[in-house]
Write a protein that holds these residues in place. Sequence first.
Motif, short mmCIF file in Angstrom:
data_model
loop_
_atom_site.label_atom_id
_atom_site.label_comp_id
_atom_site.label_asym_id
_atom_site.label_seq_id
_atom_site.Cartn_x
_atom_site.Cartn_y
_atom_site.Cartn_z
N GLY A 35 -6.52 16.66 -5.91
CA GLY A 35 -7.73 15.49 -6.01
C GLY A 35 -7.87 15.41 -4.40
O GLY A 35 -7.44 15.73 -3.59
N ARG A 36 -9.06 14.51 -4.59
CA ARG A 36 -9.59 13.85 -3.43
C ARG A 36 -8.59 13.09 -2.68
O ARG A 36 -8.08 12.12 -3.42
CB ARG A 36 -10.86 13.41 -3.64
N ARG A 37 -8.32 12.90 -1.44
CA ARG A 37 -7.67 11.86 -0.99
C ARG A 37 -8.28 10.71 -0.64
O ARG A 37 -9.70 10.53 -0.45
CB ARG A 37 -7.50 12.45 0.93
N PRO A 38 -7.48 9.45 -0.94
CA PRO A 38 -8.23 8.10 -0.95
C PRO A 38 -8.87 7.84 0.57
O PRO A 38 -8.42 8.13 1.58
CB PRO A 38 -7.04 7.25 -1.22
N VAL A 39 -10.11 6.89 0.49
CA VAL A 39 -10.75 6.75 1.72
C VAL A 39 -9.85 5.75 2.22
O VAL A 39 -9.88 5.65 3.54
CB VAL A 39 -12.20 6.50 1.27
N VAL A 40 -9.34 4.69 1.43
CA VAL A 40 -8.69 3.72 2.34
C VAL A 40 -7.42 4.09 2.13
O VAL A 40 -6.70 4.29 1.05
CB VAL A 40 -9.01 2.33 1.32
N VAL A 41 -6.70 4.24 3.38
CA VAL A 41 -5.42 5.00 3.69
C VAL A 41 -4.44 3.95 3.25
O VAL A 41 -4.69 2.55 3.14
CB VAL A 41 -5.25 5.42 5.21
N ALA A 42 -3.39 4.25 3.08
CA ALA A 42 -2.12 3.52 2.76
C ALA A 42 -1.82 2.27 3.57
O ALA A 42 -1.42 1.23 3.25
CB ALA A 42 -0.78 4.31 2.62
N ALA A 43 -2.11 2.82 4.89
CA ALA A 43 -1.95 1.44 5.94
C ALA A 43 -2.83 0.20 5.55
O ALA A 43 -2.59 -0.95 5.84
CB ALA A 43 -1.87 2.06 7.52
N GLN A 44 -4.06 0.68 5.06
CA GLN A 44 -5.13 -0.48 4.97
C GLN A 44 -5.05 -0.78 3.52
O GLN A 44 -5.50 -2.10 3.12
CB GLN A 44 -6.58 0.10 5.08
N THR A 45 -4.25 -0.39 2.61
CA THR A 45 -4.33 -0.80 1.08
C THR A 45 -3.68 -2.21 1.04
O THR A 45 -4.16 -3.24 0.28
CB THR A 45 -3.53 0.13 0.47
N ALA A 46 -2.61 -2.43 1.74
CA ALA A 46 -1.92 -3.87 1.53
C ALA A 46 -2.93 -4.79 1.97
O ALA A 46 -2.87 -5.97 1.31
CB ALA A 46 -0.63 -3.82 2.46
N GLY A 47 -3.59 -4.69 3.24
CA GLY A 47 -4.45 -5.46 3.81
C GLY A 47 -5.75 -6.01 2.86
O GLY A 47 -6.00 -7.00 2.67
N VAL A 48 -6.11 -4.87 2.25
CA VAL A 48 -7.39 -4.90 1.29
C VAL A 48 -6.66 -5.73 0.07
O VAL A 48 -7.66 -6.65 -0.68
CB VAL A 48 -7.72 -3.45 0.85
N ARG A 49 -5.68 -5.66 -0.45
CA ARG A 49 -4.98 -6.01 -1.69
C ARG A 49 -4.86 -7.75 -1.40
O ARG A 49 -5.40 -8.46 -2.26
CB ARG A 49 -3.91 -5.36 -2.14
N THR A 50 -4.28 -7.93 -0.07
CA THR A 50 -4.19 -9.38 0.29
C THR A 50 -5.75 -10.09 0.33
O THR A 50 -5.63 -11.10 -0.09
CB THR A 50 -3.52 -9.42 1.61
N ALA A 51 -6.72 -9.37 1.02
CA ALA A 51 -7.67 -10.18 1.27
C ALA A 51 -8.36 -10.12 -0.09
O ALA A 51 -9.29 -11.36 -0.41
CB ALA A 51 -8.63 -9.34 2.09
N TYR A 52 -8.38 -9.40 -1.13
CA TYR A 52 -9.09 -9.39 -2.26
C TYR A 52 -8.30 -10.67 -3.08
O TYR A 52 -9.10 -11.35 -3.80
CB TYR A 52 -8.85 -8.24 -3.03
N SER A 53 -6.89 -10.62 -3.05
CA SER A 53 -6.36 -11.76 -3.64
C SER A 53 -6.73 -13.06 -3.26
O SER A 53 -6.47 -13.98 -3.95
CB SER A 53 -4.79 -11.60 -3.61
N GLU A 54 -7.03 -13.27 -1.98
CA GLU A 54 -7.42 -14.45 -1.42
C GLU A 54 -8.52 -14.71 -1.61
O GLU A 54 -9.23 -15.88 -1.09
CB GLU A 54 -7.19 -14.17 0.21
N GLY A 55 -9.51 -13.92 -2.13
CA GLY A 55 -10.93 -14.24 -2.67
C GLY A 55 -12.07 -13.48 -2.00
O GLY A 55 -13.19 -13.98 -2.51
N ARG A 56 -11.93 -12.83 -1.20
CA ARG A 56 -12.82 -12.03 -0.81
C ARG A 56 -13.45 -11.03 -1.73
O ARG A 56 -12.58 -10.33 -2.31
CB ARG A 56 -12.55 -11.21 0.53
N SER A 57 -14.70 -10.79 -1.81
CA SER A 57 -15.28 -9.98 -2.75
C SER A 57 -15.02 -8.64 -2.28
O SER A 57 -14.85 -8.19 -1.16
CB SER A 57 -16.79 -10.22 -2.70
N VAL A 58 -15.31 -7.46 -3.23
CA VAL A 58 -15.15 -6.28 -3.27
C VAL A 58 -16.27 -5.69 -2.30
O VAL A 58 -16.15 -4.66 -1.37
CB VAL A 58 -15.27 -5.30 -4.43
N ALA A 59 -17.46 -6.18 -2.49
CA ALA A 59 -18.36 -5.76 -1.53
C ALA A 59 -18.35 -6.05 0.07
O ALA A 59 -18.64 -5.36 0.86
CB ALA A 59 -19.87 -6.51 -1.90
N ALA A 60 -17.69 -7.22 0.37
CA ALA A 60 -17.38 -7.87 1.52
C ALA A 60 -16.55 -7.05 2.35
O ALA A 60 -16.49 -6.78 3.35
CB ALA A 60 -16.85 -9.25 1.54
#
Length: 125
Positions: A35-60
Amino acid sequence: MEQTLAAAGELQRDLQRELTYDGLRAAEAKGPKGGRRPVVVAAQTAGVRTAYSEGRSVAALARHHGVSRGAIRTPVSDLLPDHSAGEEDAPAPELPVTLDMPGKVADHLHTTELEPPNAPRSTKG
């Protein structure tokens, strides 16, 4: 001469098929890493999940990381709200129906008061 060329072509096709199957079996033995490799690499995944949990939108988050919204939805998929129906037996909400129909039929439908679909029909005798 034609038979020799046809035999050589069959031999080549069989060899290609065998090599293809060997490659597929070797890849299958390595494990499910296709399959295709994810665009958001593993190092960024934790930061993205935290930011989304804090209320940032997917689009932002997508704009901030310079990727598509789908690339952001992948690491936060288990955090996204479930948009399926809450109850399986719950009736679907009734939505208004608009008919855009020209002509005499439309005029008749606009002037006629229609009964709800579950109402008992009156019989005229």
